[in-house]
Design an enzyme around this catalytic site. Structure first.
Site, PDB file in Angstrom:
ATOM      1  N   ARG A  71      18.015  87.750  23.852  1.00  0.00           N
ATOM      2  CA  ARG A  71      18.311  86.418  24.392  1.00  0.00           C
ATOM      3  C   ARG A  71      17.480  85.358  23.686  1.00  0.00           C
ATOM      4  O   ARG A  71      17.988  84.311  23.291  1.00  0.00           O
ATOM      5  CB  ARG A  71      18.019  86.412  25.896  1.00  0.00           C
ATOM      6  N   GLN A 120      10.918  79.478  31.225  1.00  0.00           N
ATOM      7  CA  GLN A 120      10.320  78.823  30.076  1.00  0.00           C
ATOM      8  C   GLN A 120       9.810  77.440  30.453  1.00  0.00           C
ATOM      9  O   GLN A 120      10.482  76.680  31.133  1.00  0.00           O
ATOM     10  CB  GLN A 120      11.365  78.713  28.958  1.00  0.00           C
ATOM     11  N   SER A 156      16.135  80.552  35.416  1.00  0.00           N
ATOM     12  CA  SER A 156      16.557  80.823  34.038  1.00  0.00           C
ATOM     13  C   SER A 156      16.006  82.176  33.574  1.00  0.00           C
ATOM     14  O   SER A 156      16.396  83.211  34.083  1.00  0.00           O
ATOM     15  CB  SER A 156      16.127  79.677  33.121  1.00  0.00           C
ATOM     16  N   LEU A 157      15.074  82.199  32.620  1.00  0.00           N
ATOM     17  CA  LEU A 157      14.476  83.461  32.163  1.00  0.00           C
ATOM     18  C   LEU A 157      13.926  84.275  33.329  1.00  0.00           C
ATOM     19  O   LEU A 157      14.006  85.516  33.334  1.00  0.00           O
ATOM     20  CB  LEU A 157      13.371  83.139  31.150  1.00  0.00           C
ATOM     21  N   GLN A 163      25.096  83.064  32.810  1.00  0.00           N
ATOM     22  CA  GLN A 163      23.889  82.240  32.910  1.00  0.00           C
ATOM     23  C   GLN A 163      23.574  81.432  31.660  1.00  0.00           C
ATOM     24  O   GLN A 163      23.082  80.305  31.737  1.00  0.00           O
ATOM     25  CB  GLN A 163      22.683  83.127  33.262  1.00  0.00           C
ATOM     26  N   HIS A 174      21.887  76.396  28.506  1.00  0.00           N
ATOM     27  CA  HIS A 174      22.677  76.261  29.735  1.00  0.00           C
ATOM     28  C   HIS A 174      23.777  75.211  29.588  1.00  0.00           C
ATOM     29  O   HIS A 174      23.988  74.368  30.464  1.00  0.00           O
ATOM     30  CB  HIS A 174      21.773  75.948  30.933  1.00  0.00           C
TER      31      HIS A 174
END
Length: 295
Positions: free
Chosen positions: A114, A11, A89-90, A238, A189
């Site tokens: 998510r 993102q 991340s993503l 995560q 996170h």
């Protein structure tokens, strides 16, 4: 001998009109149609629309997953699989898809959920710091329970995450050349995502993970693994864990990777890798034109 790693951005890398050039390819069109059935809306229409809409977590994450997965498929057809994959991340979801850990539909369904959970996890704050005093920052974070290092992107770039009060307190005291407060709905996170993470874990545990065809470097544990159970546990951690991208880049050097291809829009990850990994050949595949130019 060339040793290649593919990395997938997350993102923040999205741009209006990304993926539009892929729609004429039959295999890509099939995935866009499958995505619309799963999501209930058109990825292509969102990508062609307003930047403010595309930048909403609810839309950004599925759009990036679909487009990066399509690009990965096309790249596999052209060059075969790399030796390593990693995603920011993503982007880790696309890395796992590329490695054959789950199929396209399963991955997109996870990303959809998510995105929904992260959108609803309001109340936190995130901020990026560039060229900062790391020792001072770590000391400030360690002195508080409401702020964490969310993204350790490089030696000179990090993102902190936590309560608005905690983040503001750290920002007021830390020495940094540049600070950018991020326009996000929650403290991603960080432990503030615990409730969302627990809900997501229930869904994630129902999805079958296969042994990876190639090694994956995970955000929370940047050591190579192809074990399905390990990769699932890493993905579960995560949402609340830090993105340890600086260590992932260090691992690329340890693994003697000679070429890194960033698969997706923009050049955020190759920009970081260029400064961290010397003598590594870098390439970007975010468009059909870039894919065709890749040797």
């Amino acid at each position: 001998m060339t040793k290649t790693a593919w990395v997938f951005p997350g993102q923040g890398s999205q741009v209006v009109n990304m993926g539009i050039d892929l729609q004429a390819i039959p295999s890509a069109q099939t995935k866009f149609e499958i995505a619309e059935q799963i999501l209930g809306w058109s990825v292509l229409e969102i990508c062609k629309g307003k930047e403010t809409t595309l930048s909403q977590t609810l839309y950004t994450q599925p759009c990036l997953y679909v487009i990066e997965a399509i690009l990965a498929d096309l790249l596999i057809e052209k060059t075969g699989l790399p030796q390593l994959v990693a995603g920011h991340s993503l982007g880790e979801y696309v890395a796992l898809y590329t490695a054959g850990v789950f199929d396209f539909e399963s991955g997109l369904s996870l990303v959809k959920k998510r995105a929904e959970l992260m959108t609803n996890a309001a109340g936190g704050k995130m901020a990026a710091l560039m060229k900062f005093d790391r020792e001072q920052l770590e000391s400030l974070i360690n002195s508080r329970k409401d702020v964490v290092l969310a993204n350790d992107n490089s030696s000179s770039q990090v993102v902190i995450s936590g309560t608005p009060e905690g983040v503001n307190k750290v920002l007021a005291e830390v020495k940094a050349k540049r600070i950018v407060e991020l326009n996000v709905s929650g403290a991603f996170h960080s432990p503030l995502m615990t409730e969302a993470s627990a809900q997501f874990q229930t869904i994630l545990e129902q999805v079958t993970f296969n042994e990876a065809k190639i090694a994956v470097l995970s955000n929370v544990a940047p050591s190579p693994s192809s074990n399905s159970a390990d990769l699932k546990q890493r993905l579960i951690a995560q949402m609340t864990g830090s993105v340890r991208w600086r260590e992932i880049m260090e691992q690329l050097s340890k693994e003697e990777v000679t070429q890194v291809v960033e698969v997706g829009p923009g050049k955020v990850l190759t920009g970081l890798i260029k400064r961290a990994c010397k003598d590594v050949e870098l390439a970007n595949v975010g468009t059909l034109e870039q894919l065709e130019k890749l040797g």
